[in-house]
Enzyme design. Structure first.
Site, PDB file in Angstrom:
ATOM      1  N   HIS A 121       0.770  -8.818  -1.012  1.00 12.33           N
ATOM      2  CA  HIS A 121       1.974  -8.436  -0.274  1.00 12.33           C
ATOM      3  C   HIS A 121       2.778  -9.639   0.213  1.00 12.33           C
ATOM      4  CE1 HIS A 121      -0.191  -4.387   0.737  1.00 12.33           C
ATOM      5  NE2 HIS A 121       0.214  -4.460  -0.518  1.00 12.33           N
ATOM      6  N   SER A 196      -8.308   0.270   4.576  1.00 12.29           N
ATOM      7  CA  SER A 196      -8.356   1.732   4.561  1.00 12.29           C
ATOM      8  C   SER A 196      -8.129   2.281   3.161  1.00 12.29           C
ATOM      9  CB  SER A 196      -7.293   2.298   5.509  1.00 12.29           C
ATOM     10  OG  SER A 196      -5.996   1.881   5.090  1.00 12.29           O
TER      11      SER A 196
END
Length: 250
Positions: A121, A196
């Site tokens: 990212h 997650s």
């Protein structure tokens, strides 16, 4: 010693290729807030303010909000790597870890000493010009923005500078995405750590590794989308599990 830790350490010791994917749970122990979940950054800020379209339409306003976001993210604290980062460095230096694929943008893996890091990212440590691609360290640019240069501009072409992170609405950069899939596909052991696993493309990497025959280990406080089919599912603090794995390998 926990038998599951010993078994995972044995798998890592015998593997030709071990790859780790890291998420926000690796950095929260260093005081970096997560973006999602209870108390996350997106409970305090509107995600739409950080969309790429907002940057294109109102770069000055975007930078004003980005300064506030950065201060909420770091504040006046000195953010340092924690035991999980240090354990991954130890694995790499011992020849047990080929690469870290990270969703984090804080640069803590590199600060700890990890050398093979793929930033999916982008990074908060740099800014980039949207016109010519020039990159430089972020801290001096944020100072210029705080001093009123809104938006800060490129020294090479006078184009607008933006944080070198993937904004909402921006395409994922090809090179790190392709590299991450290649590494996952040839791994023998794939460690999903502190993530997650809800954000693509990172969320698909454990499955990519498993389809190629890798052993999958998940280390996260809460259940993930792949926990039920992981070979090892440690619902525990990453700053405790990873150092224990390193100790078991010594």
């Amino acid at each position: 010693m926990d038998e599951r830790i010993a078994a995972l350490a044995s798998e890592i010791a015998s593997a030709d290729s071990v790859v780790a994917l890291t998420g926000a749970g690796v950095s929260t122990a260093s005081g970096v807030p997560s973006f999602r979940g209870d108390g996350g950054i997106w409970e305090r800020f509107d995600q739409r303010d950080f969309h790429f379209r907002r940057f294109q339409a109102d770069p000055a306003g975007f930078w004003t909000d980005r300064i506030d976001l950065r201060e909420a993210f770091y504040g006046d604290r000195e953010i340092e790597p924690n035991a999980a980062h240090e354990a991954l460095v130890a694995l790499e230096r011992a020849g047990h870890l080929d690469a870290i694929l990270t969703q984090n943008v804080d640069g803590l893996h590199q600060a700890a000493g990890s050398e093979s890091v793929v930033e999916l990212h982008g990074t908060n440590r740099e800014v980039e010009c949207v016109d010519c691609g020039h990159r430089e360290p972020a801290d001096p640019i944020f100072e210029r923005a705080r001093d009123g240069e809104l938006p800060p501009t490129c020294p090479d072409c006078s184009g607008d500078l933006k944080p070198a992170v993937v904004l909402f609405g921006e395409s994922m950069p090809d090179e790190p995405t392709i590299r991450a899939h290649e590494l996952a596909g040839r791994s023998d052991v794939f460690l999903a750590i502190g993530s997650s696993l809800t954000v693509q493309p990172a969320a698909g990497l454990p499955s990519r590794a498993q389809r190629s025959g890798a052993t999958l280990a998940v280390i996260n406080l809460e259940e993930t989308s792949v926990s039920s089919r992981a070979d090892y599912d440690h619902r525990a603090d990453v700053t405790e599990v990873l150092p224990a794995v390193v100790e078991a390998l010594e």
